[in-house]
Scaffold this motif. Sequence first.
Motif, short mmCIF file in Angstrom:
data_model
loop_
_atom_site.label_atom_id
_atom_site.label_comp_id
_atom_site.label_asym_id
_atom_site.label_seq_id
_atom_site.Cartn_x
_atom_site.Cartn_y
_atom_site.Cartn_z
N ASP A 55 0.87 -1.17 0.00
CA ASP A 55 0.00 0.00 0.00
C ASP A 55 0.91 1.23 0.00
OD1 ASP A 55 -1.66 2.13 0.50
OD2 ASP A 55 -2.66 1.23 2.24
N TYR A 56 1.04 1.88 -1.16
CA TYR A 56 2.01 2.95 -1.31
C TYR A 56 1.61 4.23 -0.59
CZ TYR A 56 4.28 -0.18 -4.54
OH TYR A 56 4.92 -1.27 -5.08
N SER A 57 0.40 4.29 -0.09
CA SER A 57 0.01 5.45 0.71
C SER A 57 0.72 5.44 2.06
CB SER A 57 -1.51 5.47 0.93
OG SER A 57 -1.91 4.41 1.78
N LEU A 58 1.33 4.30 2.42
CA LEU A 58 2.04 4.19 3.70
C LEU A 58 3.52 4.53 3.59
CD1 LEU A 58 0.37 0.92 5.07
CD2 LEU A 58 -0.22 3.30 5.56
N CYS A 59 3.99 4.93 2.40
CA CYS A 59 5.39 5.36 2.25
C CYS A 59 5.60 6.63 3.07
CB CYS A 59 5.72 5.62 0.79
SG CYS A 59 5.61 4.17 -0.26
N PHE A 60 6.74 6.74 3.72
CA PHE A 60 6.91 7.85 4.65
C PHE A 60 7.33 9.14 3.94
CE2 PHE A 60 11.47 7.23 4.48
CZ PHE A 60 12.01 8.44 4.90
N SER A 61 7.97 9.04 2.78
CA SER A 61 8.34 10.26 2.07
C SER A 61 7.39 10.44 0.90
CB SER A 61 9.80 10.20 1.62
OG SER A 61 10.05 9.03 0.86
N ALA A 62 7.85 10.13 -0.31
CA ALA A 62 6.97 10.20 -1.47
C ALA A 62 6.39 8.81 -1.72
CB ALA A 62 7.75 10.68 -2.69
N SER A 63 5.17 8.77 -2.21
CA SER A 63 4.53 7.49 -2.50
C SER A 63 4.91 6.96 -3.87
CB SER A 63 3.01 7.62 -2.40
OG SER A 63 2.53 8.56 -3.35
N ALA A 64 5.41 7.84 -4.74
CA ALA A 64 5.74 7.40 -6.10
C ALA A 64 6.92 8.22 -6.64
CB ALA A 64 4.54 7.55 -7.03
N PHE A 65 7.69 7.59 -7.50
CA PHE A 65 8.79 8.24 -8.20
C PHE A 65 8.19 8.96 -9.42
CE2 PHE A 65 12.99 7.88 -10.59
CZ PHE A 65 13.66 8.77 -9.76
N VAL B 86 26.22 -9.43 3.69
CA VAL B 86 26.58 -10.80 3.31
C VAL B 86 26.94 -11.58 4.57
CG1 VAL B 86 28.13 -12.27 1.99
CG2 VAL B 86 27.43 -10.04 1.06
N GLN B 87 26.26 -12.71 4.76
CA GLN B 87 26.55 -13.63 5.86
C GLN B 87 26.49 -15.04 5.32
OE1 GLN B 87 23.92 -13.38 9.24
NE2 GLN B 87 25.42 -12.33 10.49
N ASN B 88 27.58 -15.79 5.51
CA ASN B 88 27.63 -17.19 5.07
C ASN B 88 27.24 -17.33 3.60
OD1 ASN B 88 28.30 -17.98 7.76
ND2 ASN B 88 26.12 -17.91 8.29
N ASP B 89 27.76 -16.42 2.79
CA ASP B 89 27.52 -16.44 1.34
C ASP B 89 26.05 -16.26 0.96
OD1 ASP B 89 30.07 -16.44 0.37
OD2 ASP B 89 30.20 -18.60 0.11
N GLU B 90 25.27 -15.69 1.86
CA GLU B 90 23.88 -15.34 1.54
C GLU B 90 23.74 -13.82 1.67
OE1 GLU B 90 21.68 -17.29 0.29
OE2 GLU B 90 22.85 -19.13 0.54
N VAL B 91 22.82 -13.27 0.89
CA VAL B 91 22.64 -11.82 0.87
C VAL B 91 21.39 -11.43 1.67
CG1 VAL B 91 23.86 -11.42 -1.29
CG2 VAL B 91 21.42 -11.98 -1.35
N TYR B 92 21.48 -10.26 2.32
CA TYR B 92 20.37 -9.70 3.10
C TYR B 92 20.29 -8.21 2.78
CZ TYR B 92 20.89 -14.06 5.68
OH TYR B 92 20.98 -15.39 6.02
N PHE B 93 19.09 -7.65 2.94
CA PHE B 93 18.86 -6.30 2.44
C PHE B 93 18.42 -5.37 3.57
CE2 PHE B 93 18.29 -9.42 -0.82
CZ PHE B 93 19.09 -8.93 -1.85
N ILE B 94 18.99 -4.16 3.57
CA ILE B 94 18.70 -3.18 4.60
C ILE B 94 18.39 -1.83 3.93
CG2 ILE B 94 20.14 -4.32 6.32
CD1 ILE B 94 22.32 -2.24 5.75
N ASP B 95 17.95 -0.86 4.74
CA ASP B 95 17.72 0.53 4.30
C ASP B 95 16.78 0.62 3.10
OD1 ASP B 95 19.25 1.47 6.33
OD2 ASP B 95 20.98 2.02 5.10
N TYR B 96 15.63 0.02 3.25
CA TYR B 96 14.63 0.07 2.17
C TYR B 96 13.44 0.95 2.53
CZ TYR B 96 13.48 -3.78 5.34
OH TYR B 96 13.27 -4.55 6.47
N GLN B 97 13.52 1.67 3.66
CA GLN B 97 12.36 2.44 4.09
C GLN B 97 12.07 3.63 3.18
OE1 GLN B 97 15.10 1.69 5.92
NE2 GLN B 97 15.54 3.29 7.40
N GLY B 98 13.00 3.98 2.30
CA GLY B 98 12.77 5.06 1.35
C GLY B 98 12.10 4.59 0.07
#
Length: 487
Positions: free
Chosen positions: A134-144, A204-216
């Motif tokens: 639900d893009y209305s819940l984006c904290f900055s802009a809802s759309a590019f 990267v942990q144990n050759d697996e990838v994880y994702f952070i900083d996506y709140q924008g």
Amino acid sequence: MPKADFTTTLTDLFTKQFGNSPQDISAIPLAGSDRRYLRLSDGTNTVVGAFNPDKKENNTFFYFTQVFGKYKLPVPEIIAKSRDKQYYLLQDLGNTSLFQLMEQEGHTDRIKSLFKKSIDNLVRFHWEAGKEIDYSLCFSASAFDRKQILTDLLYFKYYFADLLKIHYNKPALLEELEEWSRGLSSVRPQTFMYRDFQSRNIQVQNDEVYFIDYQGGMMGLPQYDLASLLWQARAQLPTDWKNELVNYYFQALTSLPETPSFNEMEFRKVYLECVLLRILQTLGAYGFRGLLERKPHFIKSIKPALQQLKFFLDTYGHIPAFSELRYVLEQIVKPEITAQFDGLDETLLANAPLKLHIYSFSYKKGMPEDVTGHGGGFVFDCRGILNPGRFEEYKQVTGKDAAVKEFLQTKTLMPQFLDSVFAMVDISVDDYVRRGFDHLSISFGCTGGQHRSVFAAESLAQHLKDKYGLVATVVHLEQEAHELKRR
């Protein structure tokens, strides 16, 4: 609860969650925002504690994490959060980013495989989780949208091109940027757009990838994320990697439960436009942080970004399809422009006459006497900060020792105090460098000149080196031998 209590509140949150108080608490370097992070451990459980006063941003982060978790995307688990949603505990994903690993190993087969794993997940961010958000819940802009795209383009214009004194037709360029932003914003399909999908935000942990900083994140062009990953200036991915990984994106789409339907040729064309847009947005950021704020890390990134831009212009002669923009870009990649940034990160302000003297002292014995004849300078009183010297375990050590540093960083108001100090001193340093002044002194006093003032003096010296490349003379009046007189 006020910001000063973030360590106490996170400790309480940890204790409530695990039934044990943390035995080890260490500060994690600050992000470029009001967020603060700690690593907390009781020997069995280790988590990252976060404090962010922006509840709207936190709510977006919590919401995105919930959606991504539903689709089993590798993002940090939210373990606990406070009732006011300003404090929360996260799964600890370690300290190693894909970018750091690539710096250590180079462009190896292992690194390429991690990029492919990242793209495997990127298509799922786009085409699976993106359908539910639900893009209305984006904290900055809802759309590019057009405004967001134009903002990125104007960032480049004002904070990079104009700072280089490039002569061009300003009304014509503005008209072209507006037209380009209108065209890109109308492209379909649009999906969840991570916004800053780059190797620094992939752990990267144990050759697996994880994702952070996506709140924008917001609704936008999936091509933009792919461009951000493959054309990151400091990563300098080889051309054959870029081509292979773009093709891999389409291969990864076939693993989705439902393969999205769109015109691949049109997707590739818009991808190239997003590459150029991302390069320009990045140059704008480097110009602001580097040319204006003089931060060495960003200045160091300008030349690789210009090299990428030149390669792009040489390779794709039809983009951009705007004559004035093309002219401006061809001007800024000329050798005489690029040469301005050769070794600039190492020689930053090397010829500036400004000399900095930083002191720590005890108010019981008096502050250092001015030795320059200028008078003035700053004197900061650290006695409003909780004194480590009140505690037996810190009585024999100083503000240069790790235990005291950790205490001041995590259990006192010292981080906020230093934020204010840095902001005040930077104003004078900026002005003094511009006007060719030759000296500035800054002193920090506390009760004994052993803990708080020593730590503050060392911290300011490091800040001025990181931001300006200036090496200060630091003297601790109570901890070192010297011949300085006191006032």
